[in-house]
Structure formats: structure tokens, C-alpha cells
Design a protein around this motif. Structure first.
Motif, PDB file in Angstrom:
ATOM      1  N   PRO A  51       6.237   9.771 -10.272  1.00 58.08           N
ATOM      2  CA  PRO A  51       5.050   8.911 -10.314  1.00 58.08           C
ATOM      3  C   PRO A  51       5.326   7.503  -9.778  1.00 58.08           C
ATOM      4  O   PRO A  51       5.970   6.688 -10.436  1.00 58.08           O
ATOM      5  CB  PRO A  51       4.715   8.857 -11.820  1.00 58.08           C
ATOM      6  N   VAL A  52       4.816   7.215  -8.593  1.00 58.78           N
ATOM      7  CA  VAL A  52       4.991   5.893  -7.984  1.00 58.78           C
ATOM      8  C   VAL A  52       3.731   5.076  -8.258  1.00 58.78           C
ATOM      9  O   VAL A  52       2.621   5.514  -7.939  1.00 58.78           O
ATOM     10  CB  VAL A  52       5.234   6.038  -6.464  1.00 58.78           C
ATOM     11  N   GLY A  75       3.130   1.717  -4.011  1.00 58.04           N
ATOM     12  CA  GLY A  75       4.575   1.953  -3.869  1.00 58.04           C
ATOM     13  C   GLY A  75       5.277   0.884  -3.040  1.00 58.04           C
ATOM     14  O   GLY A  75       6.462   1.026  -2.732  1.00 58.04           O
ATOM     15  N   LEU A  76       4.563  -0.182  -2.708  1.00 57.50           N
ATOM     16  CA  LEU A  76       5.162  -1.189  -1.822  1.00 57.50           C
ATOM     17  C   LEU A  76       5.705  -2.408  -2.592  1.00 57.50           C
ATOM     18  O   LEU A  76       6.120  -3.391  -1.971  1.00 57.50           O
ATOM     19  CB  LEU A  76       4.143  -1.636  -0.761  1.00 57.50           C
ATOM     20  N   ASN A  77       5.672  -2.350  -3.921  1.00 62.18           N
ATOM     21  CA  ASN A  77       6.302  -3.434  -4.700  1.00 62.18           C
ATOM     22  C   ASN A  77       7.792  -3.448  -4.412  1.00 62.18           C
ATOM     23  O   ASN A  77       8.403  -2.393  -4.250  1.00 62.18           O
ATOM     24  CB  ASN A  77       6.056  -3.212  -6.205  1.00 62.18           C
ATOM     25  N   PHE A 119       1.391   9.258  -6.040  1.00 61.91           N
ATOM     26  CA  PHE A 119       0.998   7.857  -6.259  1.00 61.91           C
ATOM     27  C   PHE A 119       0.023   7.838  -7.436  1.00 61.91           C
ATOM     28  O   PHE A 119      -0.966   8.576  -7.444  1.00 61.91           O
ATOM     29  CB  PHE A 119       0.374   7.283  -4.984  1.00 61.91           C
ATOM     30  N   VAL A 120       0.338   7.034  -8.439  1.00 59.66           N
ATOM     31  CA  VAL A 120      -0.451   7.028  -9.682  1.00 59.66           C
ATOM     32  C   VAL A 120      -0.994   5.623  -9.938  1.00 59.66           C
ATOM     33  O   VAL A 120      -0.661   4.671  -9.217  1.00 59.66           O
ATOM     34  CB  VAL A 120       0.403   7.499 -10.888  1.00 59.66           C
ATOM     35  N   GLN A 121      -1.793   5.509 -10.976  1.00 60.33           N
ATOM     36  CA  GLN A 121      -2.420   4.225 -11.325  1.00 60.33           C
ATOM     37  C   GLN A 121      -1.354   3.134 -11.476  1.00 60.33           C
ATOM     38  O   GLN A 121      -0.284   3.368 -12.048  1.00 60.33           O
ATOM     39  CB  GLN A 121      -3.175   4.375 -12.639  1.00 60.33           C
ATOM     40  N   ASP A 122      -1.695   1.943 -10.982  1.00 61.16           N
ATOM     41  CA  ASP A 122      -0.719   0.856 -10.987  1.00 61.16           C
ATOM     42  C   ASP A 122      -0.487   0.323 -12.407  1.00 61.16           C
ATOM     43  O   ASP A 122      -1.332   0.476 -13.292  1.00 61.16           O
ATOM     44  CB  ASP A 122      -1.233  -0.287 -10.091  1.00 61.16           C
TER      45      ASP A 122
END
Ligand code: NAD
Ligand code: DAU
Length: 356
Positions: free
Chosen positions: A213-214, A218-220, A284-287
Motif C-alpha cells: 500500500p503506497v 507515492g512521490l513523497n 496506491f491507497v488513500q494518503d
């Protein structure tokens, strides 16, 4: 003799191993053994001459006084904390309790002990507080890396609690003259890291065929440092750091989260090949709420003053880490199924503070 708080956790355990491996004298570890504390991390040191373990909470002043009186340390290295940002979002109270109140109790116990030391021992005593780059908040893509002069701007309950503890340490030095040192480090990875943090979580989920789970896009960006390099830096600061100073510690290894996850997948594909590989498990999951975009450390002060340099690149450190998790299936299984908690109950009994 040094006192290490939180020495049964990830960085503390690596620090204690390195402490003995580099030929140092005795150490007493004081740890509450929360879910993140694991005596299995110190199993090979149990029974070794010069190693002591005390099961206690840093919020318990009486226990702290007892340990200081009994073991008479020449320094305190303070790792004990609640350390996971996501947990701090779900339940901030324990973070304030341990990171703020616990540091206050430790500072007060240390001050009482330190003022009563005879001259030379009083002069050489040190209180080293291990902190984080998260106290500085978030960087934009083009901002310079965090220097020690950067204003504090914490964004998560965890970061705020650590920032508050840093301020207490500063105040105890400025007001009472306690000989303090503070280190603010970036993201660590390596052996014994609890599998709630990005790198071990992704390694284990990948192996178990679970989603990776990213958060968000995912760009942090995080600035990664292999844990033993962090421990070496702490040893340098403890030995030669200037009293009252802060040292930022980092490896100059900025990586986007999705790059880190892909690198883990590639390392696993090389070491544990599987048809189709591992990348297809990325989701890709909720931030994360209040998710800091970028951290980067300017480590020029610790490099220039103390000659510290990291030994591992991100690639070499990640390869070692993946191998470690592959080679330590028993440790992983015990952490995953809670067996290590049963051992604590068996060993210490229910009348002592147990894991949370
Ligand atoms: P961890 O969560 O793996 O370990 C924390 C340890 O502290 C555990 O052994 C736990 O049992 C103990 N502990 C918690 N509450 C306690 C209490 N009230 N009394 C006594 N012991 C208690 O954490 P970590 O990742 O090893 O981090 C150690 C320190 O380094 C923390 O202060 C953290 O803020 C800081 N830090 C961590 C990182 C990182 O990337 N992990 C980076 C920079 C700084
Ligand atoms: O920067 C130092 C800090 O690094 C330490 O002070 C903290 O104790 C330590 O936990 C770590 O904080 P982070 O929040 O950066 O680490 P974490 O491993 O939780 O997450 C790293 C990045 O990966 C972050 O941007 C969030 C993201 N992430 C994390 C998890 C657990 C995901 O995308 N998915 C996940 O499942």
C-alpha cells in the motif's frame, strides 16, 4: 556504564549491539517493552557481562531514580519513544505521554542525579536525546535540506511530541546547565525494524503476496539512512559533540516512496525469484493525513565537526536489509504472531508493566 532508554526497539537495539561490538564498557537498557519493544532484539546479549536490562517506563520517576542510583551511568542515550506517525494520528495521547512527559521525567531524574555527581564525573556526564528530522516539517522540491538552523514546524502528532521533547532538552541545558546533546536524524532502515514502517512492511507483504500500500501518489520523498550509520553518528556525537548542540544526521539518500517500493521488489526478485515478480502487488491507497511531502538532511555539521560519514549506500543498505528479513523468519514470525509478548508475560509476570 551508559543508560540506554528504548534499547529493545529498532534503533536502540542496533545501537546496543554496536556499542558492545566496538569494545565499549557496560550498558543498561531501560525499556517499557511496548508493542515495539522486543527482548528478542537483545537475546544474544542476555547474560553477557556488562549488559543489564530493566523493564520500566520512562514516565516512572521512581524507577528512573532507582536505575540511576544503582548503575551510576556516565551518560544517558535516550531512544525511548512512540515512533510511528500513523499510530500517532489514530491515538496521539500515548505519544504526548511517552515522548513529552516521559522525556520530562527522564530529564528531571537525570538532573537530580547529575548535580549530585562528584566534580570530574559531573563534568563528563552527557544526556543525548535522539530525535527526528520530522520536527522541521515538510520541504518543497527545490528547498535546501534541513540544517540545524531550520525553524521547527512539526505536522503530525508524533512530530509535535518529538519537537516538544527537543524543546524540553534545550531548556534543561539553558536553564539548569544539564550537559545535553541532540541528534535529529532522517528515516532509518535495517535489521529489527518493526514491520509497521515502510521498508519492512513492504518486504513482508511482498513475500506474503499481500498488497503493497503506497500512500497518495507515492512521490513523497524521504532521506534514508542505514541504521548502523545512524548508530555510529550517535557514538561520535556522544564522544565528541559540543555540549548544548544539535547535530542533524542523514545519508544524502533522497528517494520517492514508490522508488523505494520498486527497489524492494527488485531486490526480492533477485534474492527470492518468483514468476511475475512482486511489483504487481503495488497499490496506491488513500494518503496519510498531513503527509509531509519531502525530508532532506544537511549533515555537513556532523561531517565537518566530527568526521562522521555513512558507510552504506541506499543500494547496499537495502540489499542487507532485505537479506536480513529473509534470513530471520523466526524473528518475523514471533513479531507477527505476538509470541514475543507471551514470552515477556512469562518472564516478567503480570505484576510488572506489560506491553501496550
Ligand atoms: P521503536 O518504536 O522501534 O522503539 C521504541 C522503543 O522505546 C521500544 O523498545 C519501546 O518499548 C520503548 N518505549 C516506548 N515507550 C516507552 C516508555 N514509556 N518507557 C520506556 N520505553 C519505552 O523506535 P525506533 O524507530 O527505534 O526509534 C528510536 C528513537 O529514534 C525514537 O526516539 C525516534 O523518535 C527516533 N528516530 C527514529 C527514526 C526512524 O527512522 N525510526 C529516525 C529518527 C529518529
Ligand atoms: O524521518 C524520520 C522518521 O521516519 C522517524 O522519526 C519516524 O520514527 C519513522 O517512523 C519515520 O517516519 P515516516 O512517517 O517517514 O516513516 P514510515 O515508514 O511510516 O513511512 C515512510 C514513507 O512511506 C512516508 O512517506 C509514508 C509512506 N508509507 C508508509 C507506510 C507505512 C506508505 O506509502 N505506505 C505505508 O504503508
Amino acid at each position: 556504564m551508559i543508560l540506554v532508554t528504548g534499547g529493545a526497539g529498532f534503533i536502540g537495539a542496533n545501537f546496543v549491539h554496536q556499542w558492545f561490538e566496538s569494545g565499549h564498557e557496560a550498558a543498561v537498557v531501560l525499556d517499557k517493552l511496548t508493542y515495539a519493544g522486543n527482548l528478542g532484539n537483545l537475546a544474544d546479549l542476555m547474560g553477557r557481562s556488562g549488559f543489564h536490562f530493566v523493564h520500566a517506563d520512562i514516565c516512572d520517576r521512581t524507577a528512573l531514580q532507582r536505575v540511576l542510583t544503582e548503575h551510576r551511568p556516565r551518560a544517558i542515550v535516550h531512544f525511548a519513544a512512540e515512533s510511528h506517525v500513523d499510530r500517532s494520528i489514530r491515538g496521539p495521547a500515548q505519544f504526548l505521554q511517552t515522548n513529552f512527559t516521559g522525556t520530562f521525567e527522564l530529564l528531571e531524574a537525570a538532573r537530580e542525579y547529575w548535580v549530585a555527581l562528584p566534580g570530574a564525573q559531573r563534568d563528563s556526564f552527557r544526556f543525548l536525546h535522539v530525535s527526528t528530522d520530522e520536527v522541521y516539517g515538510s520541504l518543497r522540491e527545490t528547498d535546501p535540506a534541513f540544517s540545524e538552523q531550520r525553524a521547527y514546524s512539526p505536522n503530525s502528532p508524533y512530530a509535535a511530541s518529538k519537537a516538544a521533547s527537543d524543546h524540553l532538552v534545550r531548556a534543561w541545558h539553558q536553564t539548569y546547565g544539564l550537559p545535553t546533546l541532540v541528534t535529529n536524524c532522517g528515516n532509518n532502515y535495517g535489521p529489527y525494524q518493526f514491520p509497521e514502517k515502510l521498508i519492512p512492511l513492504m518486504i513482508l507483504n511482498a513475500l506474503e503476496g499481500k498488497p503493497l500500500p503506497v500512500y497518495g501518489d507515492g512521490l513523497n520523498v524521504r532521506d534514508w539512512l542505514y541504521v548502523t550509520d545512524h548508530c555510529t553518528a550517535i557514538q561520535r556525537v556522544l564522544a565528541s559533540g559540543r555540549i548544548g548542540q544539535t547535530y542533524n544526521i542523514g545519508g544524502g539518500c533522497e528517494r520517492r516512496n514508490v522508488e523505494v517500493v520498486r527497489a524492494i521488489c527488485a531486490a526480492l526478485a533477485a534474492l527470492r525469484p518468483r514468476a511475475g515478480g512482486y511489483e504487481s502487488q503495488i497499490e496506491f491507497v488513500q494518503d496519510r493525513p498531513g503527509h509531509d511531502r519531502r525530508y532532506a538532511i544537511d549533515a555537513s555539521k556532523v561531517q565537518g565537526e566530527l568526521g562522521w560519514r555513512p558507510q552504506e549506500t541506499f543500494e547496499s543498505g537495502l540489499s542487507k536489509t532485505v537479506r536480513w528479513y529473509l534470513d530471520h523468519a523466526d524473528w518475523v514470525a514471533a513479531v507477527r504472531d505476538g509470541r514475543y509478548r507471551q514470552w515477556i508475560e512469562l518472564h516478567y509476570g503480570s505484576d510488572r508493566p506489560g506491553p501496550t
